[in-house]
Design a protein around this motif. Sequence first.
Motif, PDB file in Angstrom:
ATOM      1  N   GLN A  18      35.378  33.413  29.620  1.00  0.00           N
ATOM      2  CA  GLN A  18      36.329  34.255  30.329  1.00  0.00           C
ATOM      3  C   GLN A  18      37.230  34.974  29.327  1.00  0.00           C
ATOM      4  O   GLN A  18      37.850  34.344  28.481  1.00  0.00           O
ATOM      5  CB  GLN A  18      37.172  33.424  31.295  1.00  0.00           C
ATOM      6  N   PHE A  19      37.294  36.302  29.461  1.00  0.00           N
ATOM      7  CA  PHE A  19      38.167  37.094  28.602  1.00  0.00           C
ATOM      8  C   PHE A  19      39.361  37.647  29.375  1.00  0.00           C
ATOM      9  O   PHE A  19      40.239  38.264  28.787  1.00  0.00           O
ATOM     10  CB  PHE A  19      37.380  38.256  27.986  1.00  0.00           C
ATOM     11  N   TYR A  20      39.353  37.410  30.711  1.00  0.00           N
ATOM     12  CA  TYR A  20      40.469  37.904  31.528  1.00  0.00           C
ATOM     13  C   TYR A  20      40.574  37.054  32.779  1.00  0.00           C
ATOM     14  O   TYR A  20      39.589  36.808  33.479  1.00  0.00           O
ATOM     15  CB  TYR A  20      40.244  39.369  31.927  1.00  0.00           C
ATOM     16  N   ASP A  21      41.790  36.553  33.055  1.00  0.00           N
ATOM     17  CA  ASP A  21      42.057  35.755  34.247  1.00  0.00           C
ATOM     18  C   ASP A  21      42.540  36.708  35.336  1.00  0.00           C
ATOM     19  O   ASP A  21      43.665  37.210  35.276  1.00  0.00           O
ATOM     20  CB  ASP A  21      43.121  34.701  33.942  1.00  0.00           C
ATOM     21  N   GLU A  22      41.686  36.946  36.335  1.00  0.00           N
ATOM     22  CA  GLU A  22      42.016  37.944  37.349  1.00  0.00           C
ATOM     23  C   GLU A  22      43.155  37.508  38.256  1.00  0.00           C
ATOM     24  O   GLU A  22      43.940  38.334  38.718  1.00  0.00           O
ATOM     25  CB  GLU A  22      40.775  38.256  38.183  1.00  0.00           C
ATOM     26  N   SER A  23      43.254  36.222  38.538  1.00  0.00           N
ATOM     27  CA  SER A  23      44.330  35.757  39.409  1.00  0.00           C
ATOM     28  C   SER A  23      45.690  35.858  38.720  1.00  0.00           C
ATOM     29  O   SER A  23      46.689  36.234  39.329  1.00  0.00           O
ATOM     30  CB  SER A  23      44.073  34.309  39.852  1.00  0.00           C
ATOM     31  N   ALA A  24      45.717  35.516  37.441  1.00  0.00           N
ATOM     32  CA  ALA A  24      46.973  35.590  36.694  1.00  0.00           C
ATOM     33  C   ALA A  24      47.183  36.950  36.051  1.00  0.00           C
ATOM     34  O   ALA A  24      48.252  37.219  35.507  1.00  0.00           O
ATOM     35  CB  ALA A  24      46.990  34.504  35.622  1.00  0.00           C
ATOM     36  N   MET A  25      46.156  37.814  36.101  1.00  0.00           N
ATOM     37  CA  MET A  25      46.203  39.137  35.465  1.00  0.00           C
ATOM     38  C   MET A  25      46.622  39.005  34.000  1.00  0.00           C
ATOM     39  O   MET A  25      47.578  39.610  33.535  1.00  0.00           O
ATOM     40  CB  MET A  25      47.136  40.075  36.230  1.00  0.00           C
ATOM     41  N   GLN A  26      45.876  38.161  33.284  1.00  0.00           N
ATOM     42  CA  GLN A  26      46.196  37.862  31.888  1.00  0.00           C
ATOM     43  C   GLN A  26      44.923  37.842  31.048  1.00  0.00           C
ATOM     44  O   GLN A  26      43.915  37.243  31.437  1.00  0.00           O
ATOM     45  CB  GLN A  26      46.897  36.492  31.784  1.00  0.00           C
ATOM     46  N   GLY A  27      44.954  38.504  29.894  1.00  0.00           N
ATOM     47  CA  GLY A  27      43.817  38.491  28.997  1.00  0.00           C
ATOM     48  C   GLY A  27      43.675  37.172  28.263  1.00  0.00           C
ATOM     49  O   GLY A  27      44.658  36.449  28.049  1.00  0.00           O
ATOM     50  N   ILE A  28      42.439  36.809  27.872  1.00  0.00           N
ATOM     51  CA  ILE A  28      42.149  35.560  27.170  1.00  0.00           C
ATOM     52  C   ILE A  28      41.397  35.904  25.886  1.00  0.00           C
ATOM     53  O   ILE A  28      40.339  36.532  25.923  1.00  0.00           O
ATOM     54  CB  ILE A  28      41.303  34.606  28.046  1.00  0.00           C
ATOM     55  N   ALA A  29      41.937  35.476  24.761  1.00  0.00           N
ATOM     56  CA  ALA A  29      41.335  35.814  23.471  1.00  0.00           C
ATOM     57  C   ALA A  29      40.257  34.803  23.090  1.00  0.00           C
ATOM     58  O   ALA A  29      40.352  33.617  23.414  1.00  0.00           O
ATOM     59  CB  ALA A  29      42.410  35.857  22.395  1.00  0.00           C
TER      60      ALA A  29
END
Length: 686
Positions: free
Chosen positions: A384-395
């Motif tokens: 996962q590179f982006y959490d859609e529920s939290a609207m946060q990117g993941i490096a």
Amino acid sequence: MNKRDLSRYFSGSKFSRMPLGKALVALCCALAVTVSCGAGIAFTAVNAANNSSSISVSVSQPVVAPVSSEPEATATPEPTQAPVRLEIEATAVQQSVGVTVMDADSGLPVLGQDFEVQLTPKSGKASTYTLDPETGTLLIKQVNIGEYTVSVAEREGFVTPEPVTLAVKEKVQYKADVEAVKDQIKQSSEVNEAKEDNGNASHAGAGTGSGKDPTLPEPTAAPTPAPTPSGNDYDYNDSSAEERKTTVYIPDVVDQNGRKYLKYADGSTSPYYVSKTATAQDGTEFLVEATLDAGMVPTPTPAPTEVPVPTEVPVPTEVPAPTESPAPTEVPAASQEPTSGSAALQTAAGNVLGLDLGAWARGGLLAAGAADGVSTLSLEPTLQFYDESAMQGIAHDGFAITAAEKVIVTLYSGWYPSTSDKQAYYDPSTHQKVTGTKVIAGTTYTFDENGALVKQETGGSESSSSESSSSESTGGESSGGNSGGTAWVKGVDVSKYQGNIDWNKVKVSGIEFAIIRVGYRGYGTGVLVEDSTFRQNIKGATAAGLKVGLYFYSQAINETEAVEEASMVISLCQGYNISYPIYFDTEKVAGDTGRADNISRAQRTANAVAFCETIRNSGYKAGVYSYASWFYNQLNMASLSPYSIWIAQYRDQLSFDYNYDIWQYSSTGTVPGIPKPTDMNVSKLG
């Protein structure tokens, strides 16, 4: 014999003894008497005939005249008016069916008649709707996919029109692609504008006018406020917007086997392919999820067979044969080869899996584990590179990706786009559009199934917004329109043909708004061209404090091109305050040379809807510009009812049967600060 007896003269003896002279005299006298009597009789007969004729005429006239005139007044029926021939204009766009009932002879909509319209599916029961008598139109929404027949019920005084068949296709969600269109936009210096730009010859169908300020209808009086209801659904009666930003990741990929595989930081190809993306508010596509392709994992190679070589190290353990020798104490030195627990695990795993785990470690697939430096194998099925529920990117380290801060979404609360231009209401807690009937700060509003405001109840009266209060019928104000109480304001629309404009002088002269040309699609080749003065005009007008709208001169021949045109507008207007609608300018090119001149009415309507929906889906108000005959004959107005209408008609009083927001009444206006003649407009939008 008596002397008086004349017969004696006619006896033979007497007549023979009469002297000759007397006989001749007697004969002449007889002839004279005979002629006189005959002439008298003839004269009397002729005179009698003449007198009889004159009496007949003089007597018949006074007698006959009254007799013949009286029946004309009582017996002559009123002339029977011929029935009006009707025709149906129907278009299916975006799973909506727009219907207009037209006068077949004049080509104009029939007003004042609430015709019953039936929509009958190919297999199924007919549904009946009522035409809006004010506009002669009907918009039926949310129609199921399939083939339909549109018909009008019989009505006295009208010739029933022939039914029309059409096909309803699946609704398309039009979305701007600003990145894709950027490379297509040309500057005016790059094209032959004489063969592409029809802007200076536009509005040929608007007629000619005096150029003077027109006669305007009186603004409707402001409605009396309604008494405050006992309870509100929402107390918040303001407007706000919050931009949600985050860091997102844009990968460097390799196209292989029909997929896009992520690259490692060293440029090699990873076994992970792009399985899900999302789009930022500015149109930038970024990575959400990558999935492992097991087929891309390397198969066993002969190389790992050399790994067991370190097992020969225990040979020194045979040295302790001479018990007196301390050599065996040095045997542990041989164990320094596998001192790292990670290397031992890697060796073991390599033996079992037959993999060169050093390559995976280089790619970042070995994640740090225990504190003692031991590594564990991390071949996750998905990353996962982006959490859609939290609207946060993941490096994720080890991949060739670019980090960028982007606005993901704008969360609206309350009225959209503003309290002065109410088009929709967003729940302040969920940030979703409300539907149905809601009481907001003491006033009752009705919203359609898409969240668009369609009715406001104030003081026992109703004021319509963008569409009719019924989801099936149109005819209320267009989406950009305001209800009563809004005064007319004066504005201009400009392009490069107006030259270098001093916008401060324009503002001081009393101009309240400006609609600026963004660009055009060439009527010859279809190239997209930016207006050479667009940027300086939008900056100058905004800085001077004018309200700003935009327009794009279209030559789209299908919906795809219309979306490209809207995408171009969005790409160029980002960052500016656009308070007026963005208009789709459709009109005929002089000399029938335009590439879009001969497309069908249905296709042109579909193009207009595709443009407007793309604009609306990007957060702006949308509308359509043209002149009356083009609106009547080349577009289905029922399908355009959700959008703002800008009508060009150069005369002192407007004659147009549909609702509109802006009237362009002259093309020869003179305004301080504008060096060349300009189009003049009046607007209901404030």
